[in-house]
Scaffold this active site. Structure first.
Site, PDB file in Angstrom:
ATOM      1  N   SER A   8       0.852  -1.191   0.000  1.00 37.05           N
ATOM      2  CA  SER A   8       0.000   0.000   0.000  1.00 37.05           C
ATOM      3  C   SER A   8       0.885   1.236   0.000  1.00 37.05           C
ATOM      4  CB  SER A   8      -0.884   0.001   1.253  1.00 37.05           C
ATOM      5  OG  SER A   8      -1.618   1.196   1.346  1.00 37.05           O
ATOM      6  N   ASN A  10      -0.675   3.924   1.413  1.00 37.80           N
ATOM      7  CA  ASN A  10      -1.469   4.649   2.395  1.00 37.80           C
ATOM      8  C   ASN A  10      -0.673   4.821   3.704  1.00 37.80           C
ATOM      9  OD1 ASN A  10      -3.307   5.145   4.579  1.00 37.80           O
ATOM     10  ND2 ASN A  10      -4.991   4.490   3.262  1.00 37.80           N
ATOM     11  N   ASP A  71      -7.495  -5.977   2.206  1.00 32.24           N
ATOM     12  CA  ASP A  71      -8.623  -5.571   1.387  1.00 32.24           C
ATOM     13  C   ASP A  71      -9.792  -5.436   2.348  1.00 32.24           C
ATOM     14  OD1 ASP A  71      -9.752  -4.809  -1.064  1.00 32.24           O
ATOM     15  OD2 ASP A  71     -10.698  -6.751  -1.308  1.00 32.24           O
ATOM     16  N   ARG A 181     -10.464  -3.211  10.887  1.00 34.99           N
ATOM     17  CA  ARG A 181      -9.011  -3.341  10.704  1.00 34.99           C
ATOM     18  C   ARG A 181      -8.310  -3.571  12.038  1.00 34.99           C
ATOM     19  NH1 ARG A 181      -7.946   0.716   7.507  1.00 34.99           N
ATOM     20  NH2 ARG A 181      -8.251  -0.531   5.669  1.00 34.99           N
TER      21      ARG A 181
END
Length: 196
Positions: A8, A10, A71, A181
């Site tokens: 990622s 992010n 995901d 998460r």
């Protein structure tokens, strides 16, 4: 194992995962830091498990390091668990959060069953062929209108069980402790403790 790569770019995810795994003394690197900043993995799986594992394996095969990928999305009971893996593009390929929220409100307009869950699946792929995934969920229901200013995606519509507030009203401090998460990361830490 001294470092892992997160599939990622992010920064928020990087910090969150780094924080949860700090006890293992592992340096978590982003795709940018390992020269794969432009890599686009096509997420064409039908489940969160398929998509996150595909990302982990594809990145691992290019850099020969342990890779973590995730995901996540929203599943709504009355919509047969949609939007699911299409959460980010529910209202179309280039949909905004606003577009997706509007479509969700419209589809649930006459629906009494508003039960829903956020799902996060985190996959880990090792260069020696070992791989596993963990799944975290956060259960709640979809509100009739958007509420709150923080968060992103469906946060202003998702009212968390046990709270009378949306994720967007609770703010990131509480959200990050109870989210899908966060739940998946707790399981990830337990699994890595077994393996390391």
């Amino acid at each position: 194992m001294k470092e892992m790569v997160l599939a990622s770019r992010n920064k928020h995810k990087l910090e969150e995962i780094g924080d949860i795994l700090k006890e293992f003394n592992i340096n978590i690197k982003s795709l940018d830091e390992v020269g794969l900043g432009n890599l686009e993995v096509v997420e064409d799986g039908e489940t969160f498990e398929e998509n996150s594992m595909k990302k982990a394996v594809e990145v691992m095969s290019r850099i020969n390091a342990v890779v973590i990928a995730d995901d996540s999305g929203l599943e709504v009971d009355a919509l047969d668990n949609r939007p699911g893996v299409y959460s980010a593009r529910f209202a179309g390929e280039n949909a905004t959060d606003e577009d997706n929220n509007k479509k969700l409100i419209e589809m649930l307009e006459d629906e009494e069953n508003r039960k829903a869950r956020f799902v996060s699946v985190i996959s880990v792929a090792f260069p020696d062929g070992r791989k596993f995934h963990v799944r975290g969920e956060c259960v709640g229901e979809i509100g009739y209108e958007k509420r709150g200013k923080s968060g992103f995606g469906y946060d202003p519509l998702f009212i968390v069980d046990g709270y009378d507030k949306t994720f967007a009203e609770l703010g990131s401090d509480i959200k990050n402790k109870i989210s899908h998460r966060a739940n998946a990361l707790v399981k990830l830490r337990e699994k890595l403790a077994e393996l390391l």
